[in-house]
Structures are given as structure tokens and as C-alpha cells.
Scaffold this motif. Sequence first.
Motif, PDB file in Angstrom:
ATOM      1  N   ALA A   1       2.446  10.136  -6.721  1.00  0.00           N
ATOM      2  CA  ALA A   1       2.176   9.249  -5.678  1.00  0.00           C
ATOM      3  C   ALA A   1       3.283   8.384  -5.332  1.00  0.00           C
ATOM      4  N   LEU A   2       3.462   8.240  -3.850  1.00  0.00           N
ATOM      5  CA  LEU A   2       4.573   7.602  -3.434  1.00  0.00           C
ATOM      6  C   LEU A   2       4.229   6.416  -2.775  1.00  0.00           C
ATOM      7  N   ILE A   3       4.926   5.572  -2.667  1.00  0.00           N
ATOM      8  CA  ILE A   3       4.808   4.425  -1.762  1.00  0.00           C
ATOM      9  C   ILE A   3       6.182   4.260  -1.067  1.00  0.00           C
ATOM     10  N   VAL A   4       6.278   4.551   0.107  1.00  0.00           N
ATOM     11  CA  VAL A   4       7.573   4.216   0.767  1.00  0.00           C
ATOM     12  C   VAL A   4       7.493   3.026   1.894  1.00  0.00           C
ATOM     13  N   ARG A   5       8.766   2.370   1.756  1.00  0.00           N
ATOM     14  CA  ARG A   5       8.588   0.953   2.474  1.00  0.00           C
ATOM     15  C   ARG A   5       9.967   0.744   3.309  1.00  0.00           C
ATOM     16  N   THR A   6       9.877   0.463   4.469  1.00  0.00           N
ATOM     17  CA  THR A   6      11.100   0.050   5.213  1.00  0.00           C
ATOM     18  C   THR A   6      10.950  -1.413   5.493  1.00  0.00           C
ATOM     19  N   ALA A   7      10.284  -2.268   4.887  1.00  0.00           N
ATOM     20  CA  ALA A   7      10.091  -3.631   5.384  1.00  0.00           C
ATOM     21  C   ALA A   7      11.245  -4.418   5.296  1.00  0.00           C
ATOM     22  N   TRP A   8      11.352  -4.954   6.351  1.00  0.00           N
ATOM     23  CA  TRP A   8      12.353  -6.039   6.825  1.00  0.00           C
ATOM     24  C   TRP A   8      13.825  -5.440   6.518  1.00  0.00           C
ATOM     25  N   GLY A   9      14.149  -4.346   6.682  1.00  0.00           N
ATOM     26  CA  GLY A   9      15.472  -3.528   6.766  1.00  0.00           C
ATOM     27  C   GLY A   9      15.857  -3.069   5.562  1.00  0.00           C
ATOM     28  N   LYS A  10      15.066  -3.215   4.279  1.00  0.00           N
ATOM     29  CA  LYS A  10      15.133  -2.986   3.013  1.00  0.00           C
ATOM     30  C   LYS A  10      14.267  -1.622   2.444  1.00  0.00           C
ATOM     31  N   PRO A  11      14.630  -0.411   2.726  1.00  0.00           N
ATOM     32  CA  PRO A  11      14.231   0.758   2.463  1.00  0.00           C
ATOM     33  C   PRO A  11      13.861   0.975   0.558  1.00  0.00           C
ATOM     34  N   THR A  12      12.768   0.993   0.441  1.00  0.00           N
ATOM     35  CA  THR A  12      12.113   1.146  -1.230  1.00  0.00           C
ATOM     36  C   THR A  12      11.309   2.458  -1.285  1.00  0.00           C
ATOM     37  N   VAL A  13      11.388   3.236  -2.119  1.00  0.00           N
ATOM     38  CA  VAL A  13      10.461   4.161  -2.720  1.00  0.00           C
ATOM     39  C   VAL A  13      10.066   3.879  -3.989  1.00  0.00           C
ATOM     40  N   SER A  14       8.690   4.052  -4.181  1.00  0.00           N
ATOM     41  CA  SER A  14       8.228   3.434  -5.508  1.00  0.00           C
ATOM     42  C   SER A  14       7.346   4.843  -5.960  1.00  0.00           C
ATOM     43  N   ALA A  15       7.527   5.300  -7.037  1.00  0.00           N
ATOM     44  CA  ALA A  15       6.868   6.766  -7.282  1.00  0.00           C
ATOM     45  C   ALA A  15       6.119   6.544  -8.464  1.00  0.00           C
ATOM     46  N   THR A  16       4.868   6.949  -8.634  1.00  0.00           N
ATOM     47  CA  THR A  16       4.374   7.135  -9.869  1.00  0.00           C
ATOM     48  C   THR A  16       3.734   8.301 -10.193  1.00  0.00           C
ATOM     49  N   HIS A  17       4.405   9.271 -11.189  1.00  0.00           N
ATOM     50  CA  HIS A  17       4.026  10.483 -11.701  1.00  0.00           C
ATOM     51  C   HIS A  17       2.761  10.723 -12.332  1.00  0.00           C
ATOM     52  N   PHE A  18       2.024  11.679 -12.240  1.00  0.00           N
ATOM     53  CA  PHE A  18       0.632  11.903 -12.440  1.00  0.00           C
ATOM     54  C   PHE A  18       0.289  11.572 -14.023  1.00  0.00           C
ATOM     55  N   GLU A  19       1.512  11.968 -14.903  1.00  0.00           N
ATOM     56  CA  GLU A  19       1.090  11.557 -16.218  1.00  0.00           C
ATOM     57  C   GLU A  19       1.131  10.077 -16.439  1.00  0.00           C
ATOM     58  N   ASP A  20       2.062   9.284 -15.825  1.00  0.00           N
ATOM     59  CA  ASP A  20       1.959   7.767 -15.751  1.00  0.00           C
ATOM     60  C   ASP A  20       0.633   7.062 -15.352  1.00  0.00           C
ATOM     61  N   MET A  21      -0.041   7.967 -14.799  1.00  0.00           N
ATOM     62  CA  MET A  21      -1.352   7.168 -14.027  1.00  0.00           C
ATOM     63  C   MET A  21      -2.424   6.945 -15.064  1.00  0.00           C
ATOM     64  N   ASP A  22      -3.183   6.019 -14.841  1.00  0.00           N
ATOM     65  CA  ASP A  22      -4.636   5.789 -15.432  1.00  0.00           C
ATOM     66  C   ASP A  22      -5.466   6.917 -15.618  1.00  0.00           C
ATOM     67  N   GLY A  23      -6.437   7.057 -16.712  1.00  0.00           N
ATOM     68  CA  GLY A  23      -7.270   8.316 -16.866  1.00  0.00           C
ATOM     69  C   GLY A  23      -8.224   8.025 -15.519  1.00  0.00           C
ATOM     70  N   THR A  24      -8.640   7.235 -15.329  1.00  0.00           N
ATOM     71  CA  THR A  24      -9.762   6.962 -14.086  1.00  0.00           C
ATOM     72  C   THR A  24      -8.977   5.962 -13.133  1.00  0.00           C
ATOM     73  N   PHE A  25      -9.258   6.139 -11.792  1.00  0.00           N
ATOM     74  CA  PHE A  25      -8.856   5.544 -10.707  1.00  0.00           C
ATOM     75  C   PHE A  25     -10.001   4.422 -10.551  1.00  0.00           C
ATOM     76  N   GLU A  26      -9.622   3.135 -10.052  1.00  0.00           N
ATOM     77  CA  GLU A  26     -10.411   1.925  -9.905  1.00  0.00           C
ATOM     78  C   GLU A  26     -10.383   1.909  -8.289  1.00  0.00           C
ATOM     79  N   ILE A  27     -11.528   1.610  -7.550  1.00  0.00           N
ATOM     80  CA  ILE A  27     -11.333   1.318  -6.265  1.00  0.00           C
ATOM     81  C   ILE A  27     -12.101   0.080  -5.881  1.00  0.00           C
ATOM     82  N   ALA A  28     -11.456  -0.751  -5.189  1.00  0.00           N
ATOM     83  CA  ALA A  28     -11.967  -2.085  -4.659  1.00  0.00           C
ATOM     84  C   ALA A  28     -12.172  -1.982  -3.306  1.00  0.00           C
TER      85      ALA A  28
END
Length: 184
Positions: free
Chosen positions: A106-133
Motif C-alpha cells: 500500500a502506498l501513500i504518495v504526497r506532494t504537499a507543499w512542494g515536498k514529495p514523499t512516498v510512504s510504502a507498507t508491504h503486505f507482510e508489515d500490515m496487521d492481521g485485521t484492518f480497522e475501519i473508523a
Amino acid sequence: MDELRTTIFSSIFSRALQRLLTEAVQPGERVLWRGQPDGVARMMMWRFLWWIGLPWLLVTAIAISRGWVGQSTVPLLMVGIMMVAAPFVMWLHDLQTLFAITNRRALIVRTAWGKPTVSATHFEDMDGTFEIADIGRGAGHLNFASGRSTRSPDTDYTGRYGFRCVRNPAGVGDILERARRRTA
């Protein structure tokens, strides 16, 4: 409110976001889903600032016109302006964010305020169950990892990390879960 979702800003930011996503995707990796946070839902979540900020500005204007405040005029005005502007700043921040699910992570790509960032979370680093709020208006937070630093804009105060203010979080969670199962 739908007019806010389809503004000139969204087309300007989407090109930069798409370019950054293309650069982040590794060879052999496929994008299965992509979407943006629902900035309008986040604005509505913080609309209480308008209920405080607008009366604050009104009282400050009255105090200025009657000469009750002298040198503290600028700070009083700035506090009110910040309260009124904060939900719009959050909306602009969301326009500069793109969520993506690939066949590996899963990727979160951001170009906020001229500072590009990419945050990646591999499937094996995820929790067993997802939480939805649920946050209302068909949007919510899809948390898929925990124990993260709370300094990230995509982490809540307990360290749960994921897609913030995403439309149809249950559907996006299903897509993520199917992708994760195929990889395993």
C-alpha cells in the motif's frame, strides 16, 4: 460540496501525484486501486473551527471598533483567521495526497507543499485485521498497520496507520485484503 472535489487544484495536483506514483512503482508491480482522501469529509470533520472562528472574528472586530484592544489586535485577528482557514488548508493537503494499492504493498504518495514523499507498507508489515473508523459522509479511516510514529499525518494518536478520510473504506479494505491474499 462536490464542486470542491472537482476544482482546478485537483487537476494540477493530480499530474504531479501521478508522476510520483509512476516513479514509486517498482518493475513488475501493478497498481490495483488508487484514490484520494475525501477532503470535503475532512473539512466537515473540522467545521467546529468555523463555529468558533467566525464568532471570534466578529467579537474581535467589535472590540477593535470600540477601542477595547490596542496592540493585541493582530494576534487576535490571526487566531480567528487561522481557525476559519484550517479546514481549507486540510482540504488543500488532501488534494495533494494519493492512496494506492499495488500487488505488493500500500502506498501513500504526497506532494504537499512542494515536498514529495512516498510512504510504502508491504503486505507482510500490515496487521492481521484492518480497522475501519467511520467519519461520516461515506468516508472513514482504513487502518492497516499499527505501532507507527504519531508524527505522520497518516497515523492517529495511538499509532494506527493507514488511509485517512478515504471514501468507502470497507470497499478499499476488501481490495487490500484480496491483494494481500493473492500475494500470500
